[in-house]
Design a protein around this motif. Sequence first.
Motif, PDB file in Angstrom:
ATOM      1  N   UNK A   1       0.787  -1.233   0.000  1.00  0.00           N
ATOM      2  CA  UNK A   1       0.000   0.000   0.000  1.00  0.00           C
ATOM      3  C   UNK A   1       0.823   1.290   0.000  1.00  0.00           C
ATOM      4  N   UNK A   2       2.154   1.196  -0.023  1.00  0.00           N
ATOM      5  CA  UNK A   2       2.984   2.401  -0.125  1.00  0.00           C
ATOM      6  C   UNK A   2       4.037   2.152  -1.201  1.00  0.00           C
ATOM      7  N   UNK A   3       3.862   2.773  -2.334  1.00  0.00           N
ATOM      8  CA  UNK A   3       4.737   2.501  -3.479  1.00  0.00           C
ATOM      9  C   UNK A   3       6.184   2.922  -3.232  1.00  0.00           C
ATOM     10  N   UNK A   4       6.400   3.831  -2.308  1.00  0.00           N
ATOM     11  CA  UNK A   4       7.767   4.334  -2.059  1.00  0.00           C
ATOM     12  C   UNK A   4       8.625   3.361  -1.252  1.00  0.00           C
TER      13      UNK A   4
ATOM     14  N   UNK B   1      16.815   6.450   1.070  1.00  0.00           N
ATOM     15  CA  UNK B   1      17.514   5.738  -0.009  1.00  0.00           C
ATOM     16  C   UNK B   1      16.730   5.883  -1.304  1.00  0.00           C
ATOM     17  N   UNK B   2      17.277   5.285  -2.368  1.00  0.00           N
ATOM     18  CA  UNK B   2      16.682   5.464  -3.690  1.00  0.00           C
ATOM     19  C   UNK B   2      15.315   4.795  -3.784  1.00  0.00           C
ATOM     20  N   UNK B   3      14.389   5.351  -4.576  1.00  0.00           N
ATOM     21  CA  UNK B   3      13.050   4.760  -4.727  1.00  0.00           C
ATOM     22  C   UNK B   3      13.121   3.454  -5.522  1.00  0.00           C
ATOM     23  N   UNK B   4      12.118   2.610  -5.396  1.00  0.00           N
ATOM     24  CA  UNK B   4      12.104   1.357  -6.154  1.00  0.00           C
ATOM     25  C   UNK B   4      11.883   1.612  -7.644  1.00  0.00           C
ATOM     26  N   UNK B   5      12.307   0.666  -8.476  1.00  0.00           N
ATOM     27  CA  UNK B   5      12.129   0.787  -9.914  1.00  0.00           C
ATOM     28  C   UNK B   5      10.684   0.486 -10.295  1.00  0.00           C
TER      29      UNK B   5
ATOM     30  N   UNK C   1      -1.496  -2.219  -4.446  1.00  0.00           N
ATOM     31  CA  UNK C   1      -2.934  -2.035  -4.614  1.00  0.00           C
ATOM     32  C   UNK C   1      -3.247  -1.054  -5.741  1.00  0.00           C
ATOM     33  N   UNK C   2      -2.418  -0.034  -5.879  1.00  0.00           N
ATOM     34  CA  UNK C   2      -2.690   1.030  -6.850  1.00  0.00           C
ATOM     35  C   UNK C   2      -2.227   0.665  -8.257  1.00  0.00           C
ATOM     36  N   UNK C   3      -1.393  -0.354  -8.378  1.00  0.00           N
ATOM     37  CA  UNK C   3      -0.854  -0.709  -9.696  1.00  0.00           C
ATOM     38  C   UNK C   3      -1.248  -2.125 -10.116  1.00  0.00           C
ATOM     39  N   UNK C   4      -2.260  -2.696  -9.479  1.00  0.00           N
ATOM     40  CA  UNK C   4      -2.574  -4.104  -9.741  1.00  0.00           C
ATOM     41  C   UNK C   4      -3.132  -4.335 -11.139  1.00  0.00           C
ATOM     42  N   UNK C   5      -3.631  -3.278 -11.805  1.00  0.00           N
ATOM     43  CA  UNK C   5      -4.170  -3.439 -13.148  1.00  0.00           C
ATOM     44  C   UNK C   5      -3.192  -2.989 -14.237  1.00  0.00           C
TER      45      UNK C   5
END
Length: 596
Positions: free
Chosen positions: A407-410, A479-483, A492-496
């Motif tokens: 639930x937290x993309x960062x 630290x650096x954000x995920x790719x 949850x926000x990118x499941x589609x």
Amino acid sequence: MIWWPVGASLFASNVGSGHFIGLAGSGAASGIAVTAYEWNGMFIVLLLAWIFLPIYISSGVTTMPEYLKRRFGGKRIQIYIAVLYLFIYIFTKISVDMYAGAVFIQQALHWDLYVAVILLLAITALYTVAGGLAAVIYTDALQTVIMLVGALILMVFCFIQVDGWEGLQDKYFKAIPTVRDTNTSCGLPRQDAFHLFRDPVTSDLPWPGVLVGMTVPSIWYWCTDQVIVQRSLSARNMLHAKGGSLFASYMKVLPFFMMVLPGMISRILYPEEVACADPEICTQVCGNALGCSDIAYPMLVMKLLPVGLRGLMMSVMIAALMSSLTSIFNSSSTIFTIDLWRYFHPRASEWELMIVGRVFVLVLVVISVLWIPLVQASQGGQLFIYIQSISSYLQPPIAIVFMAGCFWKRTNEKGAFWGLVLGMLSGCIRMVLDFVYTAPQCHEEDTRPAVLKYIHYLYYSVILSVFTLIVVVVVSLATEPPTKENISRLTWYTRFDKPVQSALEIKTVDNDRDSASPDRQQLSTMEDSHKPDSKVKSAILCICGLERKNERNSQEPPKPEPNTCSLDEDPCKKHIVNANLIICMCTAVFLWAYFA
């Protein structure tokens, strides 16, 4: 696969013999407050189907450690979490179920505890050696019916003995053993025995801890544990998965009536044994000087039921044990072979993985048997309290990392890893202190360190969860954000999102195409097709559910079957399950409010 076997398997995996013995024993010792764990699970199992499962399905994972690997990248989190899962299974599942089942057989047949353990393992092995996940789910569904019938019959006998609900409320407070120290509270029932919400400072289950502290471990159990999640992943579609969770949630109402209340009635009927307050008497009754509340349910079965029904309840307890153990063995073997063994042996054959999985289960069993004495001595002899206290120390860091990843993309790999490491270190320190400084008995002074004396394990669960979350957030932001490939279809926000293929995967596919010439493929196929199996090997393969197949290259690791569950939902049926969701949650809220 239809929805009700999934729901029945979810319920059966949760309600093992340890659950029967533990809930009944805790009910005999402290009343209905332990029911909070069951009714808390009514909400959390619904979170699995409506919130977490769509993320897991869109990611296409097979195991929960595999999800963390895809979400954060690298291998260290996958390996670390796989090892943690296996340790948790030993501490809170396998050893507990074996001990609980052995207690029942010990009371029924008067056998030695460890002889009973060996018998239980032998019975379980008879039908699990050839079973896969589908076999486990359908046997769980059948055994659930047996458990419900037997337990409900015993419940009726119990209430007849105490003249119903009003008789239970009146007689419970009079269930006091004759041999006790009158200068202490030993042997006296709790005055708040019929309350779910208890004093936040002095009670055994403080209400703030009940509302918050038990929720995070419950999220781990119902939403991220391999034993539970793999059943929902096996559903045909999201509607079946939601139906299974709804069925399991409705079934969570029953343990209060089937286990907790009979445990309280057992104290009324047999106060000298179940509520014994003298260490010498307790040792004579059950072999445990700390208390005999764990024998509450077996006492009812052996003394209250007629001979024929005793046999039915024996089958109920054996079915509960077998359902729980087969589920854990299946999940443990999957995690070890897929997430650990294939990491060190990436080209392991199907035969090798099968052998390694079976041998690893034997190792788990041995370690769990050696852990049984600590289970027996921990938390004043109350099995269910032992389960929940260990869960409060080991499970919150894992649950927080899963929730942050979903639930937290960062959230990135470094934040998740250090949150797991530092959170688990804090939890293990408290767990070790619990074993070193055991809880005092009612006649003893509490000389434990302040962290044990003044901080309840449910409060420690809250502290541990907040600490882990702070570590995850601070390290991730520093630290650096995920790719993008570590986020797409994994939150949850990118499941589609559309699937993202990394450059490394494209390069690997191209290299495989270049290196596989037609001549090599034909030669490999001919060699495999003419390679005879020995009779012994063929027999073992047949017993273990494996068949020899002609493969292009027998040294290639077997690829897991693609996830067949779909996110698509029929609009009309979707409204039906959503309406049932509201009804189920309203039922849970009513139960909480009525018994608060």
